[in-house]
Design an enzyme around this catalytic site. Structure first.
Site, mmCIF file in Angstrom:
data_model
loop_
_atom_site.group_PDB
_atom_site.id
_atom_site.type_symbol
_atom_site.label_atom_id
_atom_site.label_comp_id
_atom_site.label_asym_id
_atom_site.label_seq_id
_atom_site.Cartn_x
_atom_site.Cartn_y
_atom_site.Cartn_z
ATOM 1 N N LYS A 8 0.850 -1.056 -0.101
ATOM 2 C CA LYS A 8 0.163 0.061 0.073
ATOM 3 C C LYS A 8 0.768 1.428 -0.075
ATOM 4 O O LYS A 8 1.899 1.175 0.261
ATOM 5 C CB LYS A 8 -1.086 -0.183 1.234
ATOM 6 C CG LYS A 8 -2.145 -1.052 0.853
ATOM 7 C CD LYS A 8 -3.121 -0.773 1.905
ATOM 8 C CE LYS A 8 -4.520 -1.782 1.275
ATOM 9 N NZ LYS A 8 -5.486 -1.752 2.686
ATOM 10 N N ARG B 139 -3.785 -9.766 5.052
ATOM 11 C CA ARG B 139 -4.287 -9.860 4.071
ATOM 12 C C ARG B 139 -3.123 -9.476 2.848
ATOM 13 O O ARG B 139 -2.519 -8.179 2.984
ATOM 14 C CB ARG B 139 -5.343 -8.917 3.571
ATOM 15 C CG ARG B 139 -5.946 -9.062 2.287
ATOM 16 C CD ARG B 139 -7.280 -8.283 2.414
ATOM 17 N NE ARG B 139 -7.808 -8.164 0.865
ATOM 18 C CZ ARG B 139 -7.630 -7.265 0.135
ATOM 19 N NH1 ARG B 139 -6.668 -6.550 0.125
ATOM 20 N NH2 ARG B 139 -8.100 -7.234 -1.101
#
Length: 398
Positions: free
Chosen positions: A339, A373
């Site tokens: 991210k 995740r």
């Protein structure tokens, strides 16, 4: 020579173990252990009357409470409050608070529940519509499968059902415990698509996955109609990035199918007074909504939503304070893989963020994350196993 060490004790189990190691009397251990566990709780939105009673009751037990200066003379309308005490002090305090008016009896029950959650919970099982997830023994790894043309990391690679199946099977071979299938990109500036288009992307892939993949399949959607069709075709879980705020019908669908659901913090603003307190309140409200609709609390997993409705600095703060989310008493899912918080810290393109992801995974597990995740399953399984060995013991290696 006398040596001095330090012990960090988070719960009664640790307190008992340390006292047993020094050879303390069993009766003395039972008496002393609650004194060894110190907790600080933050309450918000209290009236001066409530805050004064709370402070006096905690002082009477030998603990303390920090409040705004204007509480004594009622010159403030509301106040935050920090409760400071050992478990023994909290026990006496809660007992007395349950006898008080002004809504404090109910608050005492919530404080009692929060302390129980902070003590940790034993291993638990989540029934994913016939498949079982074991939580608490080791960290679970969720592999990301994007059937999208525009996801920030792997957009377009797994639109073809055959390619998606091959990738899912490889992730399971690499150690994935869950496959998370999504048909909508959530990257900044993504384009919204219709329900029909979302279903067109994920359902052919799902049909193959439920036949070939032996781990639970999660569907990353906030739409009730998409969730219903996916669950009808054999999906096992729902991963809702809007925590039941996106579609008011989703909770009922999940309840009907008795499926587990992941509730993620999200929003339209990055303005917070205390980000973790407000994030926790948001998720607590979603948990209440889920339970009121018939979703079992044992089927609820929470996600702090790294990268959603947060600035770069706020994402780092949430990661730094992740342990505070354990107050909810629900398993925690952490999604940091590749991210922007990693990109901005290391100034690296999307295909060079494995090490940055690994740092967030390891520290996230240490702070209480039960599921991570990720895109890079093989590498993050190794990170998780090493972290588990340190935190839980060598029996969890391998």
């Amino acid at each position: 020579m006398i040596e001095i060490g330090v012990k960090f004790i988070d719960n009664l189990e640790q307190a008992y173990a340390e006292m047993q190691r020094v050879g303390a009397d069993p009766g003395g251990i039972a008496r002393m252990a609650p004194k060894a566990v110190f907790k600080v709780l933050k309450l918000s939105g209290l009236t001066p009357t409530q805050a004064n009673i709370i402070k006096q009751e905690m002082l009477a037990r030998g603990g303390d409470a920090a409040v705004a200066r204007g509480v004594i003379n009622h010159s403030v309308a509301t106040t935050d409050l920090l409760l400071l005490g050992t478990l023994k002090q909290y026990r006496g305090f809660i007992k007395k608070l349950k006898m008080q008016p002004f809504g404090l009896a109910k608050l005492a029950e919530r404080i009692e529940a929060a302390l129980a959650n902070l003590a940790g919970w034993p291993s638990r099982r989540i029934n994913c519509r016939g498949l079982t997830l074991e939580l608490g023994e080791r960290t679970l790894v969720m592999g990301i499968l994007n059937a999208t043309p525009d996801s920030f990391s792997d957009g377009g690679r797994y639109l073809d059902p055959a390619a998606a199946l091959e990738h899912a099977l490889q992730m399971v071979e690499d150690g994935a415990d869950i496959i998370d299938l999504g048909g909508i990109s959530t990257r900044p500036g993504h384009s919204e698509i219709s329900e029909a288009e979302e279903q067109r992307r994920i359902l052919p892939v799902l049909d193959k996955l439920v036949q070939e993949v032996k781990v639970p399949i999660s569907i990353d959607t906030w739409r009730a109609a998409v969730a219903r069709e996916a669950l009808a075709r054999g999906a096992h879980m729902i991963n809702d990035q809007w925590a039941l705020r996106g579609d008011p019908e989703l909770a009922q669908v999940v309840a009907e199918y008795q499926a587990p659901i992941m509730l993620m913090h999200n929003g339209h603003s990055t303005e917070y007074r205390d980000i973790m307190l407000e994030l926790t309140a948001f998720l607590r409200q979603s948990i209440d909504m889920a339970q009121q609709t018939g979703i079992s609390r044992g089927n609820i997993i929470v996600d702090p939503g790294i990268g959603f409705a947060k600035t770069y600095e706020q994402n780092l703060e949430v990661l730094r304070r992740l342990k505070e989310l354990t107050v909810l008493g629900c398993p925690i899912l952490l999604g940091t893989s590749r991210k922007s918080v990693i990109a901005k810290t290391l100034n690296l393109p999307v295909d060079q963020r494995v090490e940055g992801t690994a740092a967030t995974v390891a520290l996230g597990i240490a702070a209480g994350a039960d599921i991570v995740r990720v895109h890079d399953v093989k590498e993050m399984v190794r990170v998780a196993r090493m972290t588990d060995a340190i935190l839980r013991g060598p029996q969890h290696e391998g």
